[in-house]
Design a protein around this motif. Structure first.
Motif, mmCIF file in Angstrom:
data_model
loop_
_atom_site.group_PDB
_atom_site.id
_atom_site.type_symbol
_atom_site.label_atom_id
_atom_site.label_comp_id
_atom_site.label_asym_id
_atom_site.label_seq_id
_atom_site.Cartn_x
_atom_site.Cartn_y
_atom_site.Cartn_z
ATOM 1 N N ARG A 90 2.566 -18.261 -32.575
ATOM 2 C CA ARG A 90 2.173 -18.354 -33.990
ATOM 3 C C ARG A 90 3.246 -17.756 -34.903
ATOM 4 N NH1 ARG A 90 -1.460 -18.636 -30.458
ATOM 5 N NH2 ARG A 90 -3.374 -19.845 -30.770
ATOM 6 N N ASN A 91 4.473 -17.731 -34.361
ATOM 7 C CA ASN A 91 5.648 -17.247 -35.114
ATOM 8 C C ASN A 91 5.501 -15.830 -35.652
ATOM 9 O OD1 ASN A 91 6.972 -19.747 -34.748
ATOM 10 N ND2 ASN A 91 5.647 -20.610 -36.347
ATOM 11 N N VAL A 92 4.907 -14.972 -34.834
ATOM 12 C CA VAL A 92 4.853 -13.543 -35.188
ATOM 13 C C VAL A 92 5.684 -12.782 -34.153
ATOM 14 C CG1 VAL A 92 3.375 -11.521 -35.527
ATOM 15 C CG2 VAL A 92 2.516 -13.796 -36.114
ATOM 16 N N PRO A 93 6.944 -12.479 -34.479
ATOM 17 C CA PRO A 93 7.758 -11.751 -33.499
ATOM 18 C C PRO A 93 7.270 -10.314 -33.338
ATOM 19 C CG PRO A 93 9.043 -12.243 -35.500
ATOM 20 C CD PRO A 93 7.677 -12.799 -35.708
ATOM 21 N N LEU A 94 7.160 -9.889 -32.077
ATOM 22 C CA LEU A 94 6.752 -8.514 -31.772
ATOM 23 C C LEU A 94 7.931 -7.774 -31.157
ATOM 24 C CD1 LEU A 94 3.278 -9.212 -30.072
ATOM 25 C CD2 LEU A 94 3.697 -8.648 -32.458
ATOM 26 N N LYS A 95 7.897 -6.446 -31.217
ATOM 27 C CA LYS A 95 8.976 -5.647 -30.601
ATOM 28 C C LYS A 95 8.365 -4.539 -29.755
ATOM 29 C CE LYS A 95 9.108 -2.750 -34.694
ATOM 30 N NZ LYS A 95 9.854 -1.978 -35.636
ATOM 31 N N ILE A 96 9.057 -4.208 -28.668
ATOM 32 C CA ILE A 96 8.618 -3.117 -27.785
ATOM 33 C C ILE A 96 9.427 -1.878 -28.147
ATOM 34 C CG2 ILE A 96 8.412 -2.338 -25.393
ATOM 35 C CD1 ILE A 96 8.365 -5.321 -24.569
ATOM 36 N N GLU A 97 8.751 -0.793 -28.494
ATOM 37 C CA GLU A 97 9.452 0.448 -28.842
ATOM 38 C C GLU A 97 9.723 1.268 -27.581
ATOM 39 O OE1 GLU A 97 7.674 2.318 -32.307
ATOM 40 O OE2 GLU A 97 8.464 0.659 -33.508
ATOM 41 N N ASN A 98 10.473 2.368 -27.735
ATOM 42 C CA ASN A 98 10.907 3.148 -26.564
ATOM 43 C C ASN A 98 9.758 3.657 -25.708
ATOM 44 O OD1 ASN A 98 13.492 2.768 -27.328
ATOM 45 N ND2 ASN A 98 13.699 4.712 -28.413
ATOM 46 N N ASP A 99 8.631 3.947 -26.346
ATOM 47 C CA ASP A 99 7.484 4.459 -25.581
ATOM 48 C C ASP A 99 6.572 3.329 -25.089
ATOM 49 O OD1 ASP A 99 6.424 3.613 -27.951
ATOM 50 O OD2 ASP A 99 5.586 5.559 -28.542
ATOM 51 N N ASN A 100 7.094 2.081 -25.161
ATOM 52 C CA ASN A 100 6.375 0.878 -24.681
ATOM 53 C C ASN A 100 5.237 0.406 -25.581
ATOM 54 O OD1 ASN A 100 7.955 0.190 -22.546
ATOM 55 N ND2 ASN A 100 6.857 1.458 -21.081
ATOM 56 N N ARG A 101 5.055 1.048 -26.728
ATOM 57 C CA ARG A 101 4.081 0.513 -27.683
ATOM 58 C C ARG A 101 4.669 -0.744 -28.328
ATOM 59 N NH1 ARG A 101 2.340 4.780 -31.923
ATOM 60 N NH2 ARG A 101 4.584 5.130 -31.950
#
Length: 402
Positions: A90-101
């Motif tokens: 649905r064209n919503v880019p997500l990102k993984i932060e250093n603590d895996n959240r």
């Protein structure tokens, strides 16, 4: 067309609605507040902690103090990788932060809310806000939902109300058993000289235990105006939510601020002392803690900050190490963690079929989200349970022969 009524416009209700077949069903969402998706809005400080990058269901269930056995089969069907793919489509880019959240790249929960509202619009689902459900009556094959905005007929009900006592009472009246609600994820109120005047002091990895309950956790720790917070405290509060409620939030904890045994710490101290005998103890950077905290440790241990480290007595060393590695603190209450209030307790899990989240007691009645006796530690896990459960319900409804 059959009518589905989703009671509760939160994460589980919206994810279910977003995946339903609109050619098969008329979908109505009833929400008692003036806005839908309120918890999604405030989660992660307004950034929305969508999920956690843990892709093995067996590992994932370890983050759920209640519901871990039941969720294993749920997560084998829909897990964080599937959530990420769903938003990606649905064209919503997500990102993984250093603590895996996992967060949206936009760093705004509004992105997630807009995605859901868009899905619902496409399905021509109706949202009724400020609509408070008073009672649900079984009428033959259907349900009558009595609300502040009038009565609604439903062929199927999806119950995703969150854990308000009122919503639990409604479902208890329909025959479901309720496990008493107690807070989970809270911080500890502590009055102790060691913690005074140094709020904001943090420790990257501390160990915290509750000797009476033979339980311990480790992780980042934070000194606050009222006591202790941070992931280590939140984790132990979640796992021991029921025992701590029974103790009325008065109990003793033991904190190891440096995650080293007293013997290890003594070795580090002695080798520093040999290398820098002339240094004053107050200016000595022996352990990985802030100067403010080190000076507080010395003050509580009754050690003169200006004393040369070579003149520190064996008894003084022991006092310092006890306060650093085995500090006993009395907890005298709790504070809610931010606005992301989470509860243990809710509908008894024995009464739910976890293949499709249907009630074993009520026909054509599905239940998901925090109204169930399921909760997780902080980090996107509570939302993941909502997405997975909502998805299972939608798939089951979509596959029904009508």
């Amino acid at each position: 067309m059959k009518q589905i009524i989703i009671i509760g416009g939160g994460a589980a209700g919206f994810f279910c609605a977003s995946n339903l077949d609109e050619k098969k069903y008329r979908i109505t969402i009833l929400e008692q507040n003036s806005d839908v998706l309120q918890k999604v809005k405030i989660s992660g400080g307004g950034r929305c902690n969508v999920t956690h990058a843990c892709f093995d269901p067996r590992e994932l269930v370890q983050f759920y103090p209640r519901g871990n056995k039941e969720l294993l089969s749920v997560f084998t069907k829909f897990q964080p990788g599937d959530t990420m793919e769903w938003f990606d489509q649905r064209n919503v880019p997500l990102k993984i932060e250093n603590d895996n959240r996992v967060f949206p790249e936009s760093n705004s929960s509004q992105t997630i809310i807009n995605t859901f509202l868009n899905e619902i619009r496409n399905k021509k689902a109706e949202i009724k806000t400020k609509c408070s459900v008073k009672e649900i009556e079984k009428q033959g094959e259907q349900y009558l939902v009595k609300t502040s905005l009038g009565d609604f007929q439903a062929d199927y009900i999806v119950y995703t109300t969150g854990s308000s006592p009122k919503s639990l009472k409604i479902i208890e009246n329909l025959g479901h058993k309720i496990v008493d609600l107690v807070p989970s994820l809270f911080t500890f109120n502590i009055k102790d000289q060691l913690l005074q005047d140094i709020p904001g002091t943090s420790f990257e990895n501390a160990e915290i235990s509750i000797p009476k309950l033979k339980t311990e956790e480790s992780g980042p720790l934070l000194i606050t105006h009222w006591g202790l917070s941070g992931p280590a405290v939140l984790k132990i509060s979640a796992w021991e939510a029921i025992s701590l409620a029974q103790s009325k939030y008065h109990f003793e904890i033991e904190v190891n601020f440096i995650s080293r045994s007293v013997d290890d710490a003594e070795e580090i101290f002695q080798s520093f002392r040999q290398a820098h005998p002339k240094k004053t103890i107050g200016q000595s950077k022996i352990f990985d803690i802030t100067n403010r905290f080190w000076q507080k440790i010395l003050e509580v241990s009754k050690v003169d900050l200006n004393k040369q480290i070579s003149n520190i007595s064996g008894k003084e060393i022991q006092n310092i190490l006890e306060n650093l590695c085995r500090k006993k603190l009395q907890v005298t209450g709790k504070s809610t963690f931010k606005d992301e209030f989470v509860t243990a307790g809710g509908i008894d899990l024995k009464e739910i079929n976890f293949k499709n989240m249907s009630s074993k007691i009520l026909p054509n009645f599905y239940i998901a989200g925090e109204v169930l006796n399921i909760d997780a530690v902080t980090g996107g896990f509570n939302f993941q349970a909502c997405w997975s459960e909502g998805w299972l319900i939608s798939q089951d409804l979509n596959n029904l022969e009508i």
